[in-house]
Design an enzyme around this catalytic site. Structure first.
Site, mmCIF file in Angstrom:
data_model
loop_
_atom_site.group_PDB
_atom_site.id
_atom_site.type_symbol
_atom_site.label_atom_id
_atom_site.label_comp_id
_atom_site.label_asym_id
_atom_site.label_seq_id
_atom_site.Cartn_x
_atom_site.Cartn_y
_atom_site.Cartn_z
ATOM 1 N N ARG A 51 0.856 -1.186 0.000
ATOM 2 C CA ARG A 51 0.000 0.000 0.000
ATOM 3 C C ARG A 51 0.895 1.240 0.000
ATOM 4 N NH1 ARG A 51 2.019 2.115 3.686
ATOM 5 N NH2 ARG A 51 0.786 3.970 3.301
ATOM 6 N N GLY A 52 0.238 2.416 -0.144
ATOM 7 C CA GLY A 52 1.003 3.658 -0.264
ATOM 8 C C GLY A 52 1.239 3.918 -1.740
ATOM 9 N N ALA A 53 1.006 5.176 -2.138
ATOM 10 C CA ALA A 53 0.978 5.504 -3.574
ATOM 11 C C ALA A 53 2.214 5.014 -4.336
ATOM 12 C CB ALA A 53 0.828 7.017 -3.734
ATOM 13 N N ARG A 85 -7.201 -0.427 -7.162
ATOM 14 C CA ARG A 85 -7.395 0.719 -6.276
ATOM 15 C C ARG A 85 -7.488 1.973 -7.158
ATOM 16 N NH1 ARG A 85 -4.106 1.239 -0.959
ATOM 17 N NH2 ARG A 85 -6.024 2.353 -0.444
ATOM 18 N N ASP A 225 -1.826 10.993 -2.804
ATOM 19 C CA ASP A 225 -2.185 9.880 -3.689
ATOM 20 C C ASP A 225 -2.484 10.354 -5.102
ATOM 21 O OD1 ASP A 225 -2.776 8.739 -0.839
ATOM 22 O OD2 ASP A 225 -2.520 7.064 -2.226
ATOM 23 N N ASN A 235 -5.346 12.638 -0.419
ATOM 24 C CA ASN A 235 -4.471 11.841 0.452
ATOM 25 C C ASN A 235 -5.365 11.153 1.492
ATOM 26 O OD1 ASN A 235 -1.733 11.004 1.135
ATOM 27 N ND2 ASN A 235 -2.026 12.147 3.032
ATOM 28 N N LYS A 236 -4.760 10.360 2.329
ATOM 29 C CA LYS A 236 -5.511 9.552 3.302
ATOM 30 C C LYS A 236 -6.564 10.374 4.033
ATOM 31 C CE LYS A 236 -5.327 6.043 3.854
ATOM 32 N NZ LYS A 236 -6.269 5.085 3.214
#
Ligand code: MRU
Length: 342
Positions: A51-53, A85, A225, A235-236
């Site tokens: 995970r994570g861009a 995603r 992201d 973003n988150k």
């Protein structure tokens, strides 16, 4: 990334096999998983093993290369990866690059996927060097989610400046937002910072106003992201709240991201698709009990519904500057200079 004294990458591909640190198990169990086909790598993106861009960008490029190596229909594989995603721009950036390279040959696709993973590390390192100039000795930094080593192939975006400042000997303290529901801040950011020996404190997501009102935060840095052409940034979930708070208290709010996160075809934040994830992520938490046995337990009222949007969009007007591998941009209009880079 430092685990003990050994340097690890978050994700890599060797001989057609994709290896990644299982981020669903960290920090309680350190396990590297291997995926021999594009189907497995796609599922790992979907279920957030990776995970994570930046890291899912690398994973997407590798999955596309695996598709070519397996002789699968490239169009089908590209669509499967794109459906894993929807919000992180890096995923689409990488899959399209490798798809185009594969029109030349399978080896060209593999080389392109590896090249993008190397560029990912290089961009993060440069973001760290530029971002370090914004961090003074003694700074207290708030960050949200995990935009560190685990969010990239290495280094990270928001945390790269922290690591470089720390290695230079600056005294810094990081407040890591817990980042419910999946707790990437409490689990992953805190683990990374501990491994690197950076002084840090995990704070509840709703502690931002308290910390800022007490003068305990000098700057906020988060990753991204997807950044639209006008600078609006997804973003988150919860990032937008921190940006509003930072503006209220007169604290600089920085976004750190590489060129691959910028989406110049999306005019503004309202056009960014926000991933909606399972409500079970809100209802259940997983971790070791007092005897060390990993358990998943319900933490919400049985029968109640939950909503789980994975990201929010921070308007450009709340962002002090963007830290990129091409330098620091204070004015969102200047971001268009990045369009023809990379
Ligand atoms: O849902 P995730 O864990 O993939 O979301 C991650 C984030 O929102 C990060 O802040 C983002 O990817 C920043 S760059 C690594």
């Amino acid at each position: 990334m430092k685990i003990g004294d050994i340097h690890h990458l978050t994700i890599l591909m060797k001989d057609a096999v994709v290896y990644m640190i299982d981020q669903n198990k960290l920090p309680f169990i350190i396990e590297v998983k291997a995926f021999e086909d594009y189907e497995g790598t796609c599922e790992a993106i979907r279920n957030m093993t990776v995970r994570g861009a930046g890291a899912i960008g690398a994973a997407a490029g590798f999955a596309m290369a695996q598709g070519f190596l397996q002789g699968a229909d490239p169009e089908y594989v590209r669509n499967l990866i794109r459906a894993t995603r929807p919000t992180a721009r890096d995923l689409f950036f990488a899959v399209d690059r490798v798809f185009e390279a594969g029109k030349i040959s399978v080896q060209t696709a593999v080389d392109e996927a590896q090249r993008l993973a190397e560029l990912n590390v290089e961009a993060a390192r440069k973001i760290g060097t530029y971002g370090d100039t914004l961090i003074r000795d003694g700074a207290r930094i708030l960050t949200h989610c995990n935009a560190g080593w685990l969010g990239f192939v290495d280094y990270g975006s928001a945390l790269a400046p922290v690591y470089i400042a720390h290695r230079k000997g600056k005294r810094i303290h990081v407040y890591a937002d817990e980042t419910r529901p999946r707790s990437q801040g409490a689990r992953l950011t805190a683990w990374e910072l501990a491994n690197e020996g950076v002084e840090h404190t995990i704070v509840p997501d709703n502690a931002g106003a308290y910390l800022m009102s007490k003068g305990m935060v000098d700057l906020v840095i988060t990753g991204a992201d997807r950044i639209a052409a006008n600078g609006d940034t997804a973003n988150k979930i919860g990032t937008y709240e921190k940006a509003i708070l930072a503006r209220h208290f007169g604290i600089p709010f920085y976004i750190a991201a590489p060129r691959s996160t910028f989406d110049f075809e999306t005019p503004d934040g309202s056009a960014i698709e926000i991933e909606q994830r399972s409500q079970d992520e809100v209802h259940y938490q997983t971790g070791p009990d007092r005897d060390g046995k990993i358990r998943t337990i319900r933490v919400t009222n049985p029968g109640s519904e939950a909503l789980n949007p994975a990201f929010d969009v921070t308007p450009a007007e709340l962002i002090t500057a963007y830290i990129t591998e091409y330098g620091i941009f204070n004015n969102p209009a200047d971001l268009l200079q990045l369009k023809n880079k990379g």
